[in-house]
Design a protein around this motif. Sequence first.
Motif, PDB file in Angstrom:
ATOM      1  N   TYR A  40       0.825  -1.206   0.000  1.00 27.69           N
ATOM      2  CA  TYR A  40       0.000   0.000   0.000  1.00 27.69           C
ATOM      3  C   TYR A  40       0.863   1.262   0.000  1.00 27.69           C
ATOM      4  O   TYR A  40       1.693   1.448   0.900  1.00 27.69           O
ATOM      5  CB  TYR A  40      -0.919   0.017   1.220  1.00 27.69           C
ATOM      6  N   LEU A  42       1.464   5.460   0.339  1.00 26.17           N
ATOM      7  CA  LEU A  42       0.865   6.501   1.180  1.00 26.17           C
ATOM      8  C   LEU A  42      -0.346   7.115   0.481  1.00 26.17           C
ATOM      9  O   LEU A  42      -0.339   7.266  -0.749  1.00 26.17           O
ATOM     10  CB  LEU A  42       1.883   7.604   1.450  1.00 26.17           C
ATOM     11  N   PRO A  43      -1.371   7.481   1.227  1.00 19.72           N
ATOM     12  CA  PRO A  43      -2.476   8.238   0.623  1.00 19.72           C
ATOM     13  C   PRO A  43      -1.954   9.518  -0.035  1.00 19.72           C
ATOM     14  O   PRO A  43      -0.930  10.077   0.378  1.00 19.72           O
ATOM     15  CB  PRO A  43      -3.379   8.560   1.820  1.00 19.72           C
ATOM     16  N   ASP A  44      -2.651   9.976  -1.053  1.00 18.19           N
ATOM     17  CA  ASP A  44      -2.182  11.124  -1.841  1.00 18.19           C
ATOM     18  C   ASP A  44      -1.867  12.340  -0.988  1.00 18.19           C
ATOM     19  O   ASP A  44      -0.852  13.015  -1.191  1.00 18.19           O
ATOM     20  CB  ASP A  44      -3.235  11.493  -2.899  1.00 18.19           C
ATOM     21  N   GLN A  47       1.370  11.817   0.746  1.00 12.87           N
ATOM     22  CA  GLN A  47       2.482  11.894  -0.204  1.00 12.87           C
ATOM     23  C   GLN A  47       2.849  13.352  -0.481  1.00 12.87           C
ATOM     24  O   GLN A  47       4.029  13.710  -0.525  1.00 12.87           O
ATOM     25  CB  GLN A  47       2.113  11.194  -1.512  1.00 12.87           C
ATOM     26  N   HIS A 271       2.432   9.462  11.562  1.00  9.16           N
ATOM     27  CA  HIS A 271       1.202   8.922  10.973  1.00  9.16           C
ATOM     28  C   HIS A 271       1.155   7.402  11.150  1.00  9.16           C
ATOM     29  O   HIS A 271       0.714   6.681  10.260  1.00  9.16           O
ATOM     30  CB  HIS A 271       1.132   9.305   9.489  1.00  9.16           C
ATOM     31  N   VAL A 274      -1.904   5.253  10.186  1.00  7.40           N
ATOM     32  CA  VAL A 274      -2.128   4.867   8.782  1.00  7.40           C
ATOM     33  C   VAL A 274      -1.440   3.540   8.493  1.00  7.40           C
ATOM     34  O   VAL A 274      -2.012   2.637   7.867  1.00  7.40           O
ATOM     35  CB  VAL A 274      -1.616   5.968   7.834  1.00  7.40           C
ATOM     36  N   GLU A 277      -3.211   0.622  10.151  1.00  2.00           N
ATOM     37  CA  GLU A 277      -4.375   0.188   9.372  1.00  2.00           C
ATOM     38  C   GLU A 277      -3.948  -0.671   8.191  1.00  2.00           C
ATOM     39  O   GLU A 277      -4.598  -1.674   7.865  1.00  2.00           O
ATOM     40  CB  GLU A 277      -5.159   1.410   8.890  1.00  2.00           C
ATOM     41  N   GLN A 278      -2.855  -0.292   7.547  1.00  2.00           N
ATOM     42  CA  GLN A 278      -2.353  -1.096   6.433  1.00  2.00           C
ATOM     43  C   GLN A 278      -1.918  -2.480   6.910  1.00  2.00           C
ATOM     44  O   GLN A 278      -2.204  -3.488   6.256  1.00  2.00           O
ATOM     45  CB  GLN A 278      -1.185  -0.371   5.760  1.00  2.00           C
ATOM     46  N   THR A 350      -2.224  -6.732  -2.018  1.00  2.19           N
ATOM     47  CA  THR A 350      -3.554  -6.145  -1.920  1.00  2.19           C
ATOM     48  C   THR A 350      -4.581  -7.207  -2.294  1.00  2.19           C
ATOM     49  O   THR A 350      -4.238  -8.245  -2.865  1.00  2.19           O
ATOM     50  CB  THR A 350      -3.689  -4.953  -2.878  1.00  2.19           C
TER      51      THR A 350
END
Length: 365
Positions: A40, A42-44, A47, A271, A274, A277-278, A350
């Motif tokens: 996964y 990083l979320p945008d 990033q 973070h 995050v 969660e991954q 994933t």
Amino acid sequence: MNPLLEAALQRIRQDVQGMHAYAIQDATGLIKLDAMENPYPLPDALQHALGQRLGAVAVNRYPGPRIEDLKHALAAHVRLPEGAALMLGNGSDELISLLAMACDRPGAAILAPVPGFVMYAMSAQLQGLAFHGVPLTPDFALDEAAMLEAIARVQPAITYLAYPNNPTANCWDPAAIRRLIAAAGAVGGLVVMDEAYQPFASHTWLDEWRADPAAHGHVLVMRTLSKFGLAGVRLGYLIGAAPLVAQIDKVRPPYNVSALNAECALFALEHADVFAEQAAAIRAERERLMAALAALPGVQPFPSEANMILVRVPDAAKAFAGLRARGVLVKNVSTMHPMLANCLRLTVGTPAENEALLAALPPSL
């Protein structure tokens, strides 16, 4: 051959010339399930924020106080045991090399169960130390009697215990590990608990340390942020009694962790939710993938507490080639050790990547 080149090559140690370099597979155009990476990104938004942070780093300067900031952040993240200190490495690979260097005394040896992480033996060889591998049992459990005999006979400077193990992905019996730790301590040796895959395991040895600190004065816990989700950052850390870590730290090269790597790691720890969660998503996918693999004819998955699954198939070479031809890259570990005959190591990806693996595997067998 050019005579000057030929003469220069003779300066390279003969054992090094006979070694095979660590092989990294070309994954271009393939679903990459061969290296136990977090799949996964990083979320945008994160990033973008990380890019801004890294853009402000003074890359014209050597790494400075942010290295100490990172050590403090890691100490808080792991709840560093009382009396312990923390040392950084350029990935855990560098820490393994530094440990071999620090313990390189005449007659010193390194001991580990096999099959296990190849860098334990490689670091011993490169440093000129003897390496003793003790085979696991057929179901990849620790052979406690054989380990105890080897510790008494070899009196190793370092005993490595990977928790979970690579490539078998399992965590060994804690009671057996406690007895091995005591035996290694009785001969004056160090024990390194390699927790590279800790984000996916149900237990950490730091809890054992907190419960019985007196038994862990000679124990080091090694971790990496690679499996946390920062494989590209190359950052490992070693936890141990402060006087012991202070001695090992003397062989660490100055500025071995870059300012950019440190800033990335600090950002990630800010973070951590995050990444947690991954890791939870990967653990859930691991259980789903295990069940699906167990239902496939001719496929035997072994229990896993990591982000990988070891499977035995009828013909590993055929299955590996078939998966690659269908766009999925895994690791063929069947030649690493006789106990791994016809075994492949599959990284948990994933949901879409795992579906592609499951679809490609039966025709490849």
